[in-house]
Design an enzyme around this catalytic site. Structure first.
Site, PDB file in Angstrom:
ATOM      1  N   ASN A 147       0.868  -1.107  -0.115  1.00  0.00           N
ATOM      2  CA  ASN A 147       0.078   0.051  -0.023  1.00  0.00           C
ATOM      3  C   ASN A 147       0.925   1.258  -0.034  1.00  0.00           C
ATOM      4  O   ASN A 147       1.523   1.548   1.074  1.00  0.00           O
ATOM      5  CB  ASN A 147      -1.012  -0.094   1.141  1.00  0.00           C
ATOM      6  CG  ASN A 147      -1.971   1.142   1.079  1.00  0.00           C
ATOM      7  OD1 ASN A 147      -2.039   1.977   0.147  1.00  0.00           O
ATOM      8  ND2 ASN A 147      -2.991   1.102   2.136  1.00  0.00           N
ATOM      9  N   ASN A 152      -5.844   6.450  -1.083  1.00  0.00           N
ATOM     10  CA  ASN A 152      -6.831   5.955  -2.336  1.00  0.00           C
ATOM     11  C   ASN A 152      -7.372   4.490  -1.899  1.00  0.00           C
ATOM     12  O   ASN A 152      -7.852   4.193  -2.842  1.00  0.00           O
ATOM     13  CB  ASN A 152      -5.880   5.926  -3.619  1.00  0.00           C
ATOM     14  CG  ASN A 152      -4.706   4.957  -3.498  1.00  0.00           C
ATOM     15  OD1 ASN A 152      -4.846   4.213  -2.640  1.00  0.00           O
ATOM     16  ND2 ASN A 152      -3.873   4.858  -4.373  1.00  0.00           N
ATOM     17  N   ASP A 153      -7.450   4.119  -0.852  1.00  0.00           N
ATOM     18  CA  ASP A 153      -7.932   2.926  -0.193  1.00  0.00           C
ATOM     19  C   ASP A 153      -9.085   2.558  -0.954  1.00  0.00           C
ATOM     20  O   ASP A 153      -9.878   1.637  -1.286  1.00  0.00           O
ATOM     21  CB  ASP A 153      -7.555   2.637   1.011  1.00  0.00           C
ATOM     22  CG  ASP A 153      -6.066   2.564   1.501  1.00  0.00           C
ATOM     23  OD1 ASP A 153      -5.278   2.492   0.501  1.00  0.00           O
ATOM     24  OD2 ASP A 153      -5.845   2.073   2.659  1.00  0.00           O
ATOM     25  N   GLY A 173      -6.453  -2.278  -0.183  1.00  0.00           N
ATOM     26  CA  GLY A 173      -5.600  -0.886  -0.106  1.00  0.00           C
ATOM     27  C   GLY A 173      -4.053  -1.034  -1.013  1.00  0.00           C
ATOM     28  O   GLY A 173      -3.613   0.041  -1.148  1.00  0.00           O
ATOM     29  N   ASP A 175      -1.516  -0.974  -4.016  1.00  0.00           N
ATOM     30  CA  ASP A 175      -1.723  -0.093  -5.007  1.00  0.00           C
ATOM     31  C   ASP A 175      -0.493   0.139  -6.116  1.00  0.00           C
ATOM     32  O   ASP A 175       0.401  -0.751  -5.675  1.00  0.00           O
ATOM     33  CB  ASP A 175      -2.370   1.361  -4.832  1.00  0.00           C
ATOM     34  CG  ASP A 175      -1.484   1.816  -3.619  1.00  0.00           C
ATOM     35  OD1 ASP A 175      -0.147   1.606  -3.728  1.00  0.00           O
ATOM     36  OD2 ASP A 175      -1.700   2.409  -2.632  1.00  0.00           O
ATOM     37  N   ASP A 349      -6.731 -13.260 -20.171  1.00  0.00           N
ATOM     38  CA  ASP A 349      -7.455 -14.005 -19.440  1.00  0.00           C
ATOM     39  C   ASP A 349      -8.331 -14.819 -20.145  1.00  0.00           C
ATOM     40  O   ASP A 349      -8.729 -14.652 -21.181  1.00  0.00           O
ATOM     41  CB  ASP A 349      -8.315 -12.982 -18.512  1.00  0.00           C
ATOM     42  CG  ASP A 349      -9.069 -13.604 -17.410  1.00  0.00           C
ATOM     43  OD1 ASP A 349      -8.623 -14.289 -16.515  1.00  0.00           O
ATOM     44  OD2 ASP A 349     -10.159 -13.493 -17.213  1.00  0.00           O
ATOM     45  N   GLU A 378      -4.229 -17.359 -20.843  1.00  0.00           N
ATOM     46  CA  GLU A 378      -4.581 -18.412 -20.139  1.00  0.00           C
ATOM     47  C   GLU A 378      -5.691 -19.466 -20.469  1.00  0.00           C
ATOM     48  O   GLU A 378      -6.817 -19.210 -20.906  1.00  0.00           O
ATOM     49  CB  GLU A 378      -5.204 -17.619 -18.863  1.00  0.00           C
ATOM     50  CG  GLU A 378      -5.658 -18.765 -17.731  1.00  0.00           C
ATOM     51  CD  GLU A 378      -6.925 -18.249 -16.864  1.00  0.00           C
ATOM     52  OE1 GLU A 378      -7.017 -18.512 -15.721  1.00  0.00           O
ATOM     53  OE2 GLU A 378      -7.649 -17.319 -17.623  1.00  0.00           O
TER      54      GLU A 378
END
Ligand SMILES: [Ca+2]
Ligand SMILES: [Ca+2]
Length: 634
Positions: A147, A152-153, A173, A175, A349, A378
């Site tokens: 974090n 910005n959490d 949180g 980032d 993905d 994937e």
């Protein structure tokens, strides 16, 4: 009374005007570049009442080829052509619409509404680098790593307003700034490339899964492709991360999701046309099976359709990539991302659930602009033919995939089995040996992205029963066999757990990533002796690999495993490395006559991990449950 009538009339008039007056709220892509190889650009313009507008573009070199109207009058799609000599600058898109306002039964007023919208054409200034088997990739779940900015959490204005480290299902949180702060940690470990789970905005509400409310902290439900999630630091923090990583010689791979979006995606709130998504009369989930797609002889259309068009989960609707507007939207976003942030590679993905013809087009578009770009897909499959089918391969099949690299799940399963089975016919190291013996199916198996765990799997150290010897065998193999290896964050410091009761268990916070953490495993003093042994093992081999042409790009020659010992060589014109792996419970002496074709001319060797010199290559002592990586010398 007269006054009231006048007010009512005015209100009605306002409504009529409002129902016709055009406005522009968004244009995607949010900007573009001059000098792209492909001169075509399709802009999605969203606002209100755009249908019926005429559009003009007045900018040297830029031609408006076509204006598409669709079911929803709030959208226009503009086909632009940007000539090669076009200069960077700001062009103006002019939307003009005649609206008619009825005044009473007979009287009406014609009014012309004009909107001018600026659109920026920039100079290409990013230089993406090539990722390949010379690299060592480190996978990070950004919410769970470090974090860097506690401000910005969480945001009260977002659909999910929670952040709580005590709850495994909610955001914690972590980032992008937190990742940027640890670039030297990756360098020290021998990592060359970062792969982050998706960073794009996931403004999704919490969802109830298995009785618990969960946040979209994993990032796989995009709600606006053109914004990096604010809780990760937004576009600015991502640009800073990529720029700072490049300065240190590190590259960045972005996680792409083309198959679906988050149900809270802004486009779905006012969908351009019904078939933007794959729609079903009743909710239909994909079967999560790969066979209906690869079964070219015995398959059927119904199973194929469910696999391809069924939704991944109820809150991740399936995009219809057969719709040309959707396809353009997704492909242009991929190009935009490389140009805007300068990312160096892609991990795609849920590859097998995409329309494979669309994926070929998307890969081609990226490779045309950025030749040799690393694109890895994937497919969580255990069948080697299936894995090859979705990759560039030598199979004689009607559909030919152009995906350069698979996430090598087949080898992943083989490594797990090999380390957890006793050596036997088809078991133990034989699982690895026979998997690699089928490599001839791929066009270039060196690009296969190899791994021992990831964000969707049980943590490696737990899978192998927290046995440090097995740990070294598996990671030693990963860093010396063919392929482009990746590590999952924390595996280097023995983070553990099974996905029980949920996958949150294998996505715990990296200890030391939060200011309040009592333990800091980013530094040697914060790690236990065993964790330091693991860390040093990975660091030693990864840094050796960085300067070893044989391990990075050399040919792999493997020998049939015998008596619990597996021997292979990585070699090219300048270097030969011999690897000896034992899964025996007792020490053995290995006679090396049968490896003569690879040992010829070599008389000594240096074991890379211990630093010890081997003076006799004819008989080599092999310790129980061990790996030796020997740089051969003449
Ligand atoms: Ca934060
Ligand atoms: Ca699909």
């Amino acid at each position: 009374m007269k006054k009231l009538l006048a007010v009512l009339a005015l209100l009605c008039l306002c409504k009529v005007v409002e129902a016709q007056t055009p406005s522009v709220q968004r244009i995607n892509p949010t900007n573009w570049w001059v000098g792209m190889k492909n001169p075509a650009l399709q802009l999605l313009v969203y606002g209100k009442n755009l249908k019926g507008s005429t559009v003009a573009v007045n900018y040297p070199g830029v031609t408006l080829e076509k204006v598409h109207t669709v079911e929803n009058p709030n959208y226009l799609f503009l086909d632009l052509k940007i000539a090669p000599e076009t200069q960077a600058g700001e062009l103006k898109l002019e939307f003009t619409k005649n609206i008619t306002i009825q005044k009473g039964k007979k009287k009406s007023i014609d009014q012309v509404v004009k909107i001018t919208q600026p659109y920026s054409l920039k100079v290409r200034d990013k230089k993406p680098q090539v990722v390949n088997s010379q690299d060592f990739i480190y996978l990070i779940l950004p919410d769970r790593f470090a974090n860097g900015d506690v401000r910005n959490d969480k945001f009260a204005s977002m659909a999910d307003t929670a952040a709580d480290r005590k709850n495994p299902f909610l955001r914690h949180g972590g980032d992008l700034q937190g990742i940027t702060q640890h670039l030297d940690y990756f360098k020290d470990l021998g990592v060359t490339t970062l792969w982050l789970n998706p960073v794009i905005e996931n403004d999704q509400p919490q969802t109830n899964e298995g009785g618990a409310m969960r946040s979209a902290y994993h990032g796989y439900g995009f709600t606006d492709q053109y914004n990096v999630d604010r809780r990760l630091g937004g576009n600015e923090a991502y640009l800073t991360l990529v720029t700072e990583a490049h300065k240190k010689g590190l590259k960045v791979i972005q996680d792409a999701v083309y198959n679906h979006v988050g149900i809270n995606h802004w486009i779905l709130k006012d969908i351009p046309m019904k078939d933007w998504l794959h729609q079903w009369d009743t909710y239909t989930n994909t079967s999560y099976r790969d066979e209906p797609v690869i079964d070219i002889l015995h398959g059927n259309k119904a199973d194929f359709k469910v696999q391809q068009n069924g939704w991944f989960v109820p809150f991740l609707p399936d995009l219809n990539q057969d719709n040309a507007f959707v396809a353009n939207y997704l492909i242009q976003h991929a190009l935009w991302t490389v140009e805007y942030f300068g990312i160096d590679g892609w991990r795609v993905d849920t590859y097998q659930y995409n329309d494979l013809n669309f994926m070929n087009r998307c890969n081609t578009a990226l490779l045309e602009e950025y030749p040799n770009m690393f694109i890895t897909g994937e497919n969580s499959v255990s069948n080697i033919v299936s894995q090859a089918y979705y990759t560039r391969n030598v199979l004689q099949v009607p559909f030919k995939s152009n995906l350069p690299s698979p996430n090598d799940f087949v080898l992943y399963y083989a490594i797990n089995d090999a380390l957890n089975q006793n050596f036997d016919w088809g078991k133990g190291f034989n699982r690895i040996y026979s998997t690699l013996a089928s490599d001839g199916l791929y066009e270039n198996p060196d690009l296969n992205m190899t791994f021992v765990d990831n964000h969707d799997q049980d943590r490696y150290f737990s899978v192998i029963g927290e046995d440090l010897n097995k740990y070294k065998l598996g990671l030693g193999f990963l860093l010396t066999t063919r392929g482009t290896p990746h590590l999952y964050y924390g595996t280097e410091v023995l983070m553990k757990n099974f996905k029980n009761p949920s996958d949150a268990e294998v996505r715990q916070d990296f200890p030391g990533g939060w200011a309040e953490d009592k333990v800091n495993k980013f530094v040697a003093e914060g790690r236990t002796a065993q964790e330091n042994e693991a860390f040093t093992f990975v660091k030693t081999l990864a840094n050796y690999r960085k300067n070893s042409p044989a391990l990075q790009t050399g040919k792999l020659t493997q020998y049939l495993p015998q008596e619990g010992i597996y021997v292979y060589f990585r070699h090219n014109a300048t270097q030969s490395v011999m690897v000896i792996m034992s899964q025996n419970k007792e020490a053995k002496t290995l006679s090396t006559e049968r490896f003569a074709e690879n040992l010829q001319g070599f008389t000594t060797g240096k074991e890379v991990i211990s630093g010890k010199t081997l003076t006799d290559l004819k008989q080599i002592n092999v310790q129980p449950m061990s790996i030796q990586v020997i740089a051969l010398a003449k």
